[in-house]
Motif scaffolding. Structure first.
Motif, PDB file in Angstrom:
ATOM      1  N   ARG A 160      11.735 -29.502 -55.531  1.00  9.03           N
ATOM      2  CA  ARG A 160      10.725 -30.301 -56.070  1.00  9.03           C
ATOM      3  C   ARG A 160      11.048 -30.838 -57.334  1.00  9.03           C
ATOM      4  NH1 ARG A 160       5.339 -29.032 -54.925  1.00  9.03           N
ATOM      5  NH2 ARG A 160       5.035 -27.884 -57.053  1.00  9.03           N
ATOM      6  N   ILE A 161      10.438 -32.063 -57.407  1.00  5.92           N
ATOM      7  CA  ILE A 161      10.838 -32.728 -58.817  1.00  5.92           C
ATOM      8  C   ILE A 161       9.647 -33.448 -59.231  1.00  5.92           C
ATOM      9  CG2 ILE A 161      13.534 -32.892 -58.322  1.00  5.92           C
ATOM     10  CD1 ILE A 161      12.997 -35.645 -57.387  1.00  5.92           C
ATOM     11  N   ASN A 162       9.411 -33.613 -60.777  1.00  4.48           N
ATOM     12  CA  ASN A 162       8.388 -34.145 -61.150  1.00  4.48           C
ATOM     13  C   ASN A 162       8.812 -35.752 -61.098  1.00  4.48           C
ATOM     14  OD1 ASN A 162       7.135 -31.824 -62.339  1.00  4.48           O
ATOM     15  ND2 ASN A 162       8.645 -31.896 -63.771  1.00  4.48           N
ATOM     16  N   LEU A 163       7.783 -36.488 -60.751  1.00  2.00           N
ATOM     17  CA  LEU A 163       7.909 -37.845 -60.819  1.00  2.00           C
ATOM     18  C   LEU A 163       7.113 -38.661 -61.577  1.00  2.00           C
ATOM     19  CD1 LEU A 163       7.882 -38.199 -56.898  1.00  2.00           C
ATOM     20  CD2 LEU A 163       9.790 -37.949 -58.258  1.00  2.00           C
ATOM     21  N   GLU A 164       7.606 -39.911 -62.179  1.00  4.96           N
ATOM     22  CA  GLU A 164       6.776 -40.880 -62.882  1.00  4.96           C
ATOM     23  C   GLU A 164       7.151 -42.202 -62.784  1.00  4.96           C
ATOM     24  OE1 GLU A 164       5.766 -41.971 -67.461  1.00  4.96           O
ATOM     25  OE2 GLU A 164       7.222 -40.283 -67.108  1.00  4.96           O
ATOM     26  N   PRO A 165       6.378 -43.201 -62.134  1.00  3.16           N
ATOM     27  CA  PRO A 165       6.903 -44.720 -62.159  1.00  3.16           C
ATOM     28  C   PRO A 165       7.224 -45.181 -63.652  1.00  3.16           C
ATOM     29  CG  PRO A 165       4.348 -44.381 -61.376  1.00  3.16           C
ATOM     30  CD  PRO A 165       5.095 -43.115 -61.869  1.00  3.16           C
ATOM     31  N   VAL A 201       4.459 -34.947 -57.754  1.00  2.00           N
ATOM     32  CA  VAL A 201       5.450 -34.062 -57.688  1.00  2.00           C
ATOM     33  C   VAL A 201       6.116 -34.308 -56.367  1.00  2.00           C
ATOM     34  CG1 VAL A 201       6.054 -31.538 -57.384  1.00  2.00           C
ATOM     35  CG2 VAL A 201       4.787 -32.033 -59.255  1.00  2.00           C
ATOM     36  N   GLY A 202       7.350 -34.451 -56.182  1.00  2.99           N
ATOM     37  CA  GLY A 202       7.953 -34.958 -55.156  1.00  2.99           C
ATOM     38  C   GLY A 202       8.828 -33.642 -54.473  1.00  2.99           C
ATOM     39  N   THR A 203       9.366 -33.931 -53.494  1.00  2.00           N
ATOM     40  CA  THR A 203      10.098 -33.074 -52.562  1.00  2.00           C
ATOM     41  C   THR A 203      11.307 -33.783 -52.170  1.00  2.00           C
ATOM     42  OG1 THR A 203       8.540 -31.431 -51.940  1.00  2.00           O
ATOM     43  CG2 THR A 203      10.332 -31.164 -50.774  1.00  2.00           C
ATOM     44  N   ILE A 204      12.567 -33.387 -51.991  1.00  2.00           N
ATOM     45  CA  ILE A 204      13.878 -33.832 -51.897  1.00  2.00           C
ATOM     46  C   ILE A 204      13.861 -33.641 -50.295  1.00  2.00           C
ATOM     47  CG2 ILE A 204      16.119 -33.869 -51.851  1.00  2.00           C
ATOM     48  CD1 ILE A 204      16.308 -33.589 -55.016  1.00  2.00           C
ATOM     49  N   GLU A 205      13.966 -34.534 -49.623  1.00  2.00           N
ATOM     50  CA  GLU A 205      13.830 -34.304 -47.874  1.00  2.00           C
ATOM     51  C   GLU A 205      15.194 -34.468 -47.354  1.00  2.00           C
ATOM     52  OE1 GLU A 205       9.910 -36.007 -46.068  1.00  2.00           O
ATOM     53  OE2 GLU A 205      11.508 -37.616 -46.342  1.00  2.00           O
ATOM     54  N   SER A 206      16.212 -35.243 -48.133  1.00  2.00           N
ATOM     55  CA  SER A 206      17.498 -35.079 -47.639  1.00  2.00           C
ATOM     56  C   SER A 206      18.454 -35.775 -48.722  1.00  2.00           C
ATOM     57  CB  SER A 206      17.589 -36.161 -46.242  1.00  2.00           C
ATOM     58  OG  SER A 206      17.468 -37.643 -46.762  1.00  2.00           O
ATOM     59  N   VAL A 207      19.530 -35.137 -48.417  1.00  2.00           N
ATOM     60  CA  VAL A 207      20.731 -35.683 -49.588  1.00  2.00           C
ATOM     61  C   VAL A 207      22.037 -35.899 -48.656  1.00  2.00           C
ATOM     62  CG1 VAL A 207      22.226 -34.747 -51.344  1.00  2.00           C
ATOM     63  CG2 VAL A 207      20.023 -34.009 -51.296  1.00  2.00           C
ATOM     64  N   GLU A 208      22.426 -37.311 -48.699  1.00  2.00           N
ATOM     65  CA  GLU A 208      23.259 -37.747 -47.982  1.00  2.00           C
ATOM     66  C   GLU A 208      24.572 -38.175 -49.029  1.00  2.00           C
ATOM     67  OE1 GLU A 208      24.774 -41.404 -44.708  1.00  2.00           O
ATOM     68  OE2 GLU A 208      22.320 -41.100 -45.525  1.00  2.00           O
ATOM     69  N   GLN A 209      25.690 -37.591 -48.693  1.00  2.00           N
ATOM     70  CA  GLN A 209      26.947 -37.995 -49.877  1.00  2.00           C
ATOM     71  C   GLN A 209      27.597 -39.140 -49.125  1.00  2.00           C
ATOM     72  OE1 GLN A 209      27.871 -36.006 -52.686  1.00  2.00           O
ATOM     73  NE2 GLN A 209      28.438 -37.921 -53.022  1.00  2.00           N
ATOM     74  N   ARG A 210      27.727 -40.273 -49.842  1.00  5.08           N
ATOM     75  CA  ARG A 210      28.306 -41.535 -49.523  1.00  5.08           C
ATOM     76  C   ARG A 210      29.498 -41.771 -50.698  1.00  5.08           C
ATOM     77  NH1 ARG A 210      23.193 -45.662 -47.483  1.00  5.08           N
ATOM     78  NH2 ARG A 210      22.344 -43.999 -46.173  1.00  5.08           N
ATOM     79  N   GLY A 211      29.312 -43.029 -51.064  1.00  4.41           N
ATOM     80  CA  GLY A 211      30.027 -42.906 -52.277  1.00  4.41           C
ATOM     81  C   GLY A 211      29.359 -42.358 -53.490  1.00  4.41           C
ATOM     82  N   ASP A 212      28.336 -42.543 -53.580  1.00 11.45           N
ATOM     83  CA  ASP A 212      27.506 -41.857 -54.519  1.00 11.45           C
ATOM     84  C   ASP A 212      26.368 -41.041 -53.676  1.00 11.45           C
ATOM     85  OD1 ASP A 212      27.870 -42.865 -56.811  1.00 11.45           O
ATOM     86  OD2 ASP A 212      26.917 -44.752 -56.660  1.00 11.45           O
ATOM     87  N   MET A 213      25.523 -40.176 -54.175  1.00  9.87           N
ATOM     88  CA  MET A 213      24.721 -39.555 -53.248  1.00  9.87           C
ATOM     89  C   MET A 213      23.288 -40.269 -53.122  1.00  9.87           C
ATOM     90  SD  MET A 213      23.181 -35.750 -54.429  1.00  9.87           S
ATOM     91  CE  MET A 213      24.843 -34.855 -54.961  1.00  9.87           C
TER      92      MET A 213
END
Length: 205
Positions: free
Chosen positions: A83-88, A9-21
């Motif tokens: 918090r988001i579920n992660l799978e490679p 389970v990961g945690t989003i640390e930062s969100v930056e709006q560019r052309g995409d997010m």
């Protein structure tokens, strides 16, 4: 390609709006094993790693999330602290413990009921009418990137469908599904086999 077996389970640390997010996700992996250009399922969404860093057990990776992806996934998902579920992605020789998952969200569902059932939780999710023909009892479905078995299905006059899932304690503990509550939105991906069967049926009409 994925299996719906969440490995962290990961945690989003930062969100930056560019052309995409540009989204940076903290995770407990070894950054040496995260490959630039590789695919990682984030709450069931297949995204490409564009940056990485950190140390073993305290790593991070960054992905670019398009406006289209944001519009088709659960509200509030792409926010700092989420918090988001992660799978490679699946590698040749890996165990196929869940079912074949593409990482393409078909629709957003809403938790309509949540109640204890023994040591587990019985979760009912409302899904839009477009998914109704593709959800079947004892079939597979992916909820926020987690492979689960559909226990019950109930269709409604407006075409929508509610389906029930059994969430065992282990799954609740090692994924974000244990944090769900009534009204929570979740990313849904139907079984790949069901998708192709629907396509075959449409061509017969």
């Amino acid at each position: 390609m994925f299996t719906g077996i969440v490995t962290a389970v990961g945690t989003i640390e930062s969100v930056e709006q560019r052309g995409d997010m540009r989204v940076r996700v903290a995770c407990p992996w070894d950054p040496a094993r995260i490959v630039i250009g590789a695919s990682i399922a984030c709450a069931g969404v297949c995204l490409t790693v564009v940056e990485k860093g950190g140390e073993p057990g305290d790593a991070w990776f960054a992905v670019d999330v398009s406006a289209e992806t944001v519009s088709r996934t659960a509200r509030g998902m792409w926010t700092e602290g989420a918090r988001i579920n992660l799978e490679p992605s699946l590698r040749v020789g890996d165990e196929l413990g869940g079912h074949i998952v593409s990482g393409h969200v078909d629709a957003v569902g809403t938790v309509s009921d949540w109640e204890p059932e023994g040591d587990s939780m019985r979760v009912t999710i409302a899904a839009p009418a477009a998914l109704a023909p593709l959800i079947a009892a004892k079939g597979s479905i992916t909820v926020d990137g987690v492979s689960l078995t559909v226990n019950t299905v109930k269709d409604y006059p407006d075409g929508s469908v509610h389906f029930g899932l059994n969430l065992i304690p282990h799954t609740a503990e090692v994924t974000t599904l244990g944090e769900l509550a009534q009204g929570s939105e979740v990313n849904l991906e139907i079984d790949t086999v069901a998708r192709y069967l629907q396509r075959l049926e449409s061509l017969r009409a």
